[in-house]
Design an enzyme around this catalytic site. Structure first.
Site, PDB file in Angstrom:
ATOM      1  N   CYS A   1       0.806  -1.215   0.000  1.00 59.16           N
ATOM      2  CA  CYS A   1       0.000   0.000   0.000  1.00 59.16           C
ATOM      3  C   CYS A   1       0.839   1.265   0.000  1.00 59.16           C
ATOM      4  O   CYS A   1       0.472   2.246  -0.639  1.00 59.16           O
ATOM      5  CB  CYS A   1      -0.979  -0.007   1.154  1.00 59.16           C
ATOM      6  SG  CYS A   1      -0.192  -0.126   2.754  1.00 59.16           S
TER       7      CYS A   1
ATOM      8  N   ASP B   1      -8.079   5.734  -2.558  1.00 53.66           N
ATOM      9  CA  ASP B   1      -7.235   4.633  -2.082  1.00 53.66           C
ATOM     10  C   ASP B   1      -6.788   3.803  -3.281  1.00 53.66           C
ATOM     11  O   ASP B   1      -7.533   2.959  -3.768  1.00 53.66           O
ATOM     12  CB  ASP B   1      -7.999   3.766  -1.077  1.00 53.66           C
ATOM     13  CG  ASP B   1      -7.071   2.761  -0.420  1.00 53.66           C
ATOM     14  OD1 ASP B   1      -5.907   2.633  -0.876  1.00 53.66           O
ATOM     15  OD2 ASP B   1      -7.493   2.116   0.558  1.00 53.66           O
TER      16      ASP B   1
ATOM     17  N   HIS C   1      -2.113   0.652   7.072  1.00 56.95           N
ATOM     18  CA  HIS C   1      -2.428   0.950   5.680  1.00 56.95           C
ATOM     19  C   HIS C   1      -1.966   2.359   5.374  1.00 56.95           C
ATOM     20  O   HIS C   1      -1.754   3.172   6.273  1.00 56.95           O
ATOM     21  CB  HIS C   1      -3.954   0.827   5.486  1.00 56.95           C
ATOM     22  CG  HIS C   1      -4.387   0.842   4.059  1.00 56.95           C
ATOM     23  ND1 HIS C   1      -3.803   0.066   3.104  1.00 56.95           N
ATOM     24  CD2 HIS C   1      -5.372   1.536   3.424  1.00 56.95           C
ATOM     25  CE1 HIS C   1      -4.401   0.278   1.940  1.00 56.95           C
ATOM     26  NE2 HIS C   1      -5.364   1.184   2.106  1.00 56.95           N
TER      27      HIS C   1
END
Lengths: 308, 674
Positions: free
Chosen positions: B425, B485, B469
């Site tokens: 991520c 995202d 994250h």
């Protein structure tokens, strides 16, 4: 506690012994206790303070057959135990019993003999019998050894090793007489002359009965607790090489019973343990410095343990 | 639990035969108990002590056990002194100090390991036991979990058993342990009273040394490739949340941590804002009903509170930073509960400070030319379209979501976007933000946690480090900061189902996150729910909760004075009850000894004390010599006592009464001028 009023034969014996050995009633009583507890006695002191007289007096007062062995450095085991000689008339060997075949053996100056001879006697003490030339012969009953020993720093002595010291129930010291006792001694002359005049106060069976009564003196759990504390404290004492052995604990109890009995009591008190402790413990306890425990060491041991 | 220690001595008589206590000696049979004490109290410290110290502890204890078994003498004192000095020097060298938590505990452990080597008397043994009690406390400096508590409780039982063995002599092991447990059970009411009523203070009672907070895991103030994926390897719990109503969808759970707006080509950082921008308050508006929830944060030693985006109501002593994350005034150093309300749909900072927007466009010069070229192709489009194009690229082209990305060189974005295309991520978030900035759209990286797993046992949503994250935010005119995202574009399963679904098998995820069998998962849920209860009711029993409990018991508004007073009264009452309960038995234990001690005490008051070691008849003889007027009576009393204690008539009531009467028959004390 009920006061003791009856005059027991023991009191009589002690009184008579006091007439001969002046000013040493404590030691005389300990010696008697030792015999009552079926133990052997070691008397250690300088020559000439009356060791032999004490042993002889007790033997006579108790009516025991008595023999005396003067130990010397050239002595052999056979000189004590006996030898077999050839009997020409009968055509075979005949055993001539040595002085050890006697109810009370006074082993005078035992540390003058060589270890080999010493151990012959000490084995007889332990076993109650003598084995020579493949034949085992029982010793008379009762059988007591009263050994006397010079302080081991004297010239020409073989000090008894620890393991053999342990076979003596009690060890006492006589010490110099006090002023009054010495004066009485000087005025009346030597004491040995009195010995033949002493008569037995007890029969052999009487003494055996007394020994049985001593063994039956009551030792409560409380006094056994106390005794164990004493023994355990000796084992924990950092100044000592090692503590009292279980055999020493048994000796302590037996001696305390006899002490209580001679005081006319039917139970053992902590006082009895304290009274006999120096005689039981001193020759068994060795200080780190190499010498045996002194009276003040034992006193310190006693002071460390509360009587509950 | 710790407090129980002090109350163990309260009751009970350990030995069946009190007379047989060895006073000075350390029995051979007691030594294994003390070695067990040393092992139980010092052993668990091995987890965080240097290896050589654990070796030393294990070695000396084994050595001592061997000496015990062989009945050999202890090593000479000079050797021990050398060993102690050597160990202290080694500790000073290892830790750089002899002070502080770790070095102090290491010293205590050394003492605990070496004291048995010179243990020859009972006094030494008692020192070992007391050191053991002290060493037990230090375990709480490292862990306060349920297993630690259970272990320490067992260790306290062992310590108590060792004391019983020391004072009570040889008994069967089972008897000793039963006795120890009984004593602990007797201490239980005291423990409960103290636990409930001991006045609590906010914060720790004493300051912990500097190094106490090292080793806490969590998000940090900067992010570079690998920062988050490393954190993901831990299954540890970051925080637990409970919603007042239904929790929102998993894909809406973005827990906001630090915001990174400065990039140097490798690492993202949070830039210190200029004073003017820092003063500007963020303006947030929730759309739709706010969700109320409370979170129990594990200590992470940072200020951010990990509120759900975007927080509209904050706990006291905290505020929203200009970059919209909730910050506490002080770092979170102990597990703490915070209450929030958040709106999932929101408008934030529609009017933004120019300094912040300017920073959200800043890029290091002259790196990643290919990425810049791609961005300049998009630059003419409106910002939403640019973001959509970037997401479409991540979605449609051959990007791969993995915990094991390739290593990247100086032009990290170029290599990632055009060559390796393998990333976690943080790679996707930073590439996305780089693209946006290069295309002229204000953007920044937000780190935090995403998702969480509902524990059906207690209804808490559990968020772990593995849920860490990073995502992106861009600022759109008229809409403020909007979340994008990119990871959701690459691996939608990460957001919808969680990391274990998004990563293929074989990726190094912690076991506890990837539990396939139902019963293992259930076991984990139950264990974590138990831990949560423990945290809240045992560890988190703070002044506030104490007040709650007491008011539920019907005591409104208790203050510390009232609590201390009732504490004292209740403990006194409990002691009194225990005393009343055991007193008759203790009195009956040995009335003979008591009567004799009473008599001796009376004589002591008359100036003639009995020495402790003096037997009754000897004492009577001495009294007869020193105080003839008391001779007859003392002789009589001593006779009764000797007969009762040492004779055959141990339980003779008549004799006992006579002994007791002797005290009363003593003449009154001050008979002056007779």
């Amino acid at each position: 506690m009920r006061p003791i009023t009856r005059q027991s034969p023991l009191d009589e014996i002690l009184a008579a012994a006091d007439q001969v050995i002046l000013g040493k009633s404590q030691q005389t009583r300990l010696a008697l206790c030792c015999l009552l507890a079926k133990g052997h006695l070691l008397i250690e002191d300088l020559p000439g303070v009356g060791k032999t007289t004490l042993a002889h007096t007790l033997a006579r007062l108790l009516g025991f057959q008595f023999s005396r062995v003067q130990f010397t450095s050239d002595m052999l085991p056979a000189d004590i135990l006996g030898v077999s000689v050839f009997d020409r008339d009968r055509g075979d060997f005949r055993f001539l019993p040595g002085p050890v075949f006697s109810q009370v053996v006074l082993a005078d100056e035992i540390n003058r003999a060589t270890p080999k001879t010493q151990s012959a006697l000490l084995e007889a003490m332990e076993e109650g019998q003598v084995t020579t030339e493949g034949e085992t012969r029982p010793l008379p009953q009762p059988f007591f050894v009263i050994a006397t020993q010079n302080p081991s720093n004297q010239i020409g002595t073989f000090p008894l090793p620890e393991s053999q010291l342990d076979r003596f129930l009690l060890r006492i010291e006589l010490g110099y007489p006090d002023h009054a006792a010495e004066r009485a001694l000087l005025e009346s002359g030597g004491r040995r002359e009195q010995l033949p005049t002493l008569s037995a106060r007890l029969s052999a069976s009487d003494f055996a009965a007394l020994q049985q009564q001593v063994a039956a003196v009551h030792a409560s759990a409380a006094v056994l607790d106390y005794l164990q504390l004493v023994v355990e404290a000796s084992r924990a004492d950092a100044r000592l090489v090692h503590g009292l052995s279980p055999r020493a604990a048994l000796s302590l109890l037996a001696a305390a019973r006899a002490w209580a009995f001679t005081a006319g009591r039917e139970m053992v008190l902590p006082e009895d343990v304290q009274a006999v402790l120096p005689a039981v413990a001193r020759h068994r306890l060795q200080l780190l410095s190499g010498s045996h425990a002194g009276a003040e060491d034992i006193a310190a041991l006693i002071r460390a343990i509360p009587v509950l | 639990m710790v407090k129980m220690v002090k109350h163990l001595k309260a009751v009970g008589k350990p030995s069946a035969s009190p007379g047989s206590l060895p006073l000075l000696t350390l029995e051979h049979g007691a030594i294994p108990w003390l070695l067990a004490v040393a092992l139980a109290t010092a052993g668990p410290h091995a987890a965080h002590l240097p290896w050589w110290l654990s070796l030393l502890v294990g070695g000396t204890l084994l050595w001592r056990a061997w000496l015990w078994q062989q009945r050999r003498p202890l090593p000479p004192r000079w050797a021990l002194v050398l060993l102690v000095i050597g160990s202290i020097a080694a500790i000073a060298w290892q830790f750089g100090t002899l002070l502080g938590k770790d070095a102090g505990v290491a010293l205590l452990v050394v003492f605990m390991a070496l004291k048995p080597m010179e243990m020859s008397s009972r006094r030494d043994a008692l020192v070992v036991v007391m050191l053991g009690y002290f060493l037990l406390l230090t375990h709480y400096l490292y862990s306060q979990s349920i297993p630690t508590g259970a272990w320490l409780l067992a260790a306290i039982a062992l310590l108590t058993a060792a004391l019983i063995r020391l004072h009570g002599g040889a008994q069967p092991v089972a008897t000793i342990l039963r006795h120890a447990l009984l004593l602990l059970a007797q201490a239980l009411p005291f423990m409960l009273i103290l636990y409930l009523l001991f006045p609590r203070v906010a914060g720790p009672l004493w300051g912990l040394p500097q190094d106490a907070y090292s080793g806490l895991s969590g998000l940090s103030e900067e992010m570079s490739p690998g920062t988050i994926s490393r954190l993901t390897l831990s299954g540890a719990i970051a925080f637990r949340s409970r919603f007042a109503g239904e929790p929102p969808e998993k894909s809406d759970l973005y827990w906001r941590g630090p915001v990174f707006d400065e990039y140097d080509g490798h690492t993202w950082r949070a830039r210190a804002l200029p004073a003017k921008a820092a003063k500007q308050l963020p303006v947030v508006a929730g759309i739709g009903a706010p969700l109320a929830y409370s979170s129990i944060l594990e200590a992470h030693n940072r200020r951010w509170l990990l509120a759900l985006d975007i927080a509209t109501r904050l706990p006291p002593d905290s505020a929203l930073a200009p970059t919209l994350e909730a910050l506490a005034r002080e770092p979170v150093r102990v597990r703490t509960q915070f209450s929030f309300a958040s709106s999932i749909d929101y408008r934030a900072n529609v009017i933004e400070a120019p300094a912040i927007l300017q920073q959200a466009l800043a890029l290091p010069k002259e790196i990643n030319p290919r990425t810049r070229a791609l961005a300049s192709e998009w630059a003419s489009r409106p910002p939403e379209k640019i973001a959509a194009a970037a997401l479409a690229m991540f979605r449609n082209e051959d990007f791969y979501y993995t915990l094991r990305p390739s290593l990247l060189g100086p032009n990290a974005m170029d290599e990632f976007l055009f060559d390796s295309r393998r990333g976690f991520c943080e790679h996707y978030a930073s590439a996305f933000v780089f693209l946006m900035r290069a295309a002229g759209v204000p953007a920044r990286v937000v780190a935090g946690y995403q998702g969480g797993e509902l524990n059906p046992v207690d209804g808490y949503l559990v968020v772990r480090q593995s849920d860490a994250h990073a995502w992106a935010e861009i600022w759109l005119a008229g809409q403020g900061w909007v979340r994008f995202d990119p990871t959701a574009a690459v691996a939608p399963a990460r957001i919808e189902q969680g990391i274990d679904a998004a990563l293929p098998a074989g990726e190094p995820l912690p076991m506890i996150v990837r539990l396939d069998s139902d019963w293992l998962r259930q076991l984990r849920n139950r264990w974590e729910a138990a831990n949560n209860t423990w945290n809240q009711w045992v560890l988190g029993y703070n002044p506030q909760r104490q007040r709650e409990v007491l008011s539920r018991l019907g005591w409104r508004d208790p203050d510390w004075r009232g609590m201390s007073a009732s504490l004292a009264i209740l403990c006194g009452l409990a002691l009194l009850l225990v005393t009343l309960w055991t007193l008759p038995r203790r009195l009956a234990a040995d009335p003979v000894q008591r009567a004799w001690q009473k008599y001796c005490a009376a004589l002591k008051r008359r100036g003639i004390p009995r020495a402790e070691w003096e037997g009754p008849l000897d004492f009577a003889h001495r009294v007869a010599r020193e105080k003839p007027d008391l001779a007859a009576l003392t002789n009589e009393a001593a006779g009764y006592y000797a007969e009762l204690r040492y004779g055959r008539r141990a339980s003779n009531g008549q004799l006992l009464r006579r002994l007791q009467q002797c005290v009363r028959r003593l003449p009154p004390r001050r008979r002056k001028h007779s």
